[in-house]
Design an enzyme around this catalytic site. Structure first.
Site, PDB file in Angstrom:
ATOM      1  N   GLU A  40       0.827  -1.051   0.023  1.00 33.93           N
ATOM      2  CA  GLU A  40       0.000  -0.203   0.136  1.00 33.93           C
ATOM      3  C   GLU A  40       1.011   0.994   0.062  1.00 33.93           C
ATOM      4  O   GLU A  40       0.592   2.225  -0.540  1.00 33.93           O
ATOM      5  CB  GLU A  40      -0.957  -0.226   1.241  1.00 33.93           C
ATOM      6  CG  GLU A  40      -1.861  -1.170   1.046  1.00 33.93           C
ATOM      7  CD  GLU A  40      -3.131  -1.021   0.087  1.00 33.93           C
ATOM      8  OE1 GLU A  40      -3.067   0.226  -0.314  1.00 33.93           O
ATOM      9  OE2 GLU A  40      -3.593  -1.859  -0.367  1.00 33.93           O
ATOM     10  N   TYR A 120      -6.657   6.072   4.573  1.00 28.85           N
ATOM     11  CA  TYR A 120      -6.885   5.004   3.460  1.00 28.85           C
ATOM     12  C   TYR A 120      -6.062   3.919   3.651  1.00 28.85           C
ATOM     13  O   TYR A 120      -6.640   2.631   3.882  1.00 28.85           O
ATOM     14  CB  TYR A 120      -6.590   5.504   2.117  1.00 28.85           C
ATOM     15  CG  TYR A 120      -6.146   4.406   1.152  1.00 28.85           C
ATOM     16  CD1 TYR A 120      -7.368   3.556   0.727  1.00 28.85           C
ATOM     17  CD2 TYR A 120      -4.824   3.866   0.776  1.00 28.85           C
ATOM     18  CE1 TYR A 120      -6.727   2.522  -0.177  1.00 28.85           C
ATOM     19  CE2 TYR A 120      -4.532   2.870   0.100  1.00 28.85           C
ATOM     20  CZ  TYR A 120      -5.669   1.911  -0.312  1.00 28.85           C
ATOM     21  OH  TYR A 120      -5.337   0.886  -1.183  1.00 28.85           O
ATOM     22  N   ASP A 138      -9.358   4.657  -1.969  1.00 27.83           N
ATOM     23  CA  ASP A 138      -8.518   5.507  -2.742  1.00 27.83           C
ATOM     24  C   ASP A 138      -8.716   6.093  -4.041  1.00 27.83           C
ATOM     25  O   ASP A 138     -10.169   6.512  -4.157  1.00 27.83           O
ATOM     26  CB  ASP A 138      -7.316   4.544  -3.196  1.00 27.83           C
ATOM     27  CG  ASP A 138      -7.696   3.534  -4.198  1.00 27.83           C
ATOM     28  OD1 ASP A 138      -8.853   3.607  -4.681  1.00 27.83           O
ATOM     29  OD2 ASP A 138      -6.894   2.628  -4.773  1.00 27.83           O
TER      30      ASP A 138
END
Length: 330
Positions: A40, A120, A138
């Site tokens: 991520e 997020y 996102d």
């Protein structure tokens, strides 16, 4: 078209599409929070295709969170070299140290308290690694939600509410990844493939998809800099940057203005230097126009391959004719 409503049948359809067509990525299926987090963090500001080699290279050197926590900052930046946005690597190392001491938080609220983890990323790790039923929004998910609802300017509160309403609590990690995958491969910014979309039946924006969401207005400022590429007996004169986006990395002397001041040339005892060209480089909110000068210094210098360099400095070395040094060759 009536107000879109996410139904159990549509949830099943989207998850079936994801199960059948999802890309095989090395972090898919992982429940290790370290690997989920690394993917991520890399995918912030980086496309999947670009992130893949850096993900593999980073794990080869730091296979566990503990090995990352024990590493020095310069080594971490060297392994991250080329991935850009180096603050991500510095924050990731700081996070590793904290988690190695205290353990992983198991929910979004706890993850949010870690260095460099925003809403997020916290939701993505919480849902994928720990199975917490929280929605992760996102840029891809934002586009899908905005188009389905024909919402030109989706605000944060609206996005969080709609994403939470849509969430499949039985498979939250897969659900979040399915929406991301849909936005990345089908509901793309330009020329979306609406015929292949499992949510086409409720999408209010498919007649004019590029209207949703409206483009964000960003103005990048342009700054002029000079850079000094000096050959020296030990290699090239490099300095460790102590602040800004490139903090912790090494690079050639650089400063504001069209050319290096006489005091700088005297400091390095550079004597005469010559113009070697201009390099343009873009950061997120600013653009640099760098006038490159090359010359020689009577002492010092290091091989560029021995230090972590940003892409900007590799461009500067190339502009000065040091192709091998720019590629990381000794």
């Amino acid at each position: 078209m009536p107000e879109p409503r996410m139904t159990p049948a549509l949830r099943r359809a989207l998850l079936a599409w994801y199960d059948a067509t999802r890309r095989e990525l090395p972090w898919r299926g992982a429940r290790d929070p370290y690997r989920v987090l690394l993917s991520e963090v890399l995918l912030q500001q980086t496309r999947v295709e670009q992130a893949l080699p850096y993900y593999r290279r980073f794990l080869e050197r730091f296979p566990t969170l503990e090995t990352l926590a024990a590493a020095g900052e310069e080594e971490v930046l060297r392994i991250w070299q080329g991935a850009g946005y180096y603050a991500r690597a510095r924050r990731l190392r700081a996070l590793a140290g904290q988690v190695a001491r205290s353990g992983w938080p198991k929910d979004r609220a706890g993850l949010l308290r870690l260095p460099g983890v925003g809403p997020y990323t916290a939701a993505a790790v919480a849902s994928i690694a720990f199975g917490e039923p929280v929605a992760a929004v996102d840029g891809n998910v934002r586009r899908v939600l905005a188009r389905v609802h024909a919402e030109e300017e989706p605000g944060r509160a609206w996005l969080e509410r709609v994403a939470a309403d849509w969430l499949e609590p039985a498979r939250p990690g897969d659900w979040n990844q399915a929406l991301m995958e849909l936005g990345a491969r089908v509901c793309t910014p330009r020329n979306p493939d609406c015929a292949a979309c499992p949510l086409a039946g409720i999408c209010r924006g498919q007649a004019a998809p590029e209207r949703y969401p409206a483009p964000r207005k960003r103005r990048a400022r342009t700054e002029e800099r000079w850079a000094l590429v000096l050959r020296a007996p030990g290699g090239v004169v490099l300095e460790r940057r102590s602040s800004g986006q490139l903090a912790g990395l090494w690079g050639v002397p650089m400063g504001p203005g069209a050319m290096p001041p006489a005091g700088v040339l005297a400091h390095y005892r550079a004597g005469a230097v010559e113009a070697a060209g201009t390099v343009r480089h873009a950061f997120t909110h600013r653009r640099l126009v760098v006038n490159v000068f090359r010359g020689r210094a009577p002492e010092g210098g290091v091989p560029p391959a021995a230090r972590p360099l940003a892409e900007l400095d590799r461009k500067l070395l190339r502009a000065a004719g040091l192709e091998g040094a720019a590629k990381g060759e000794a």
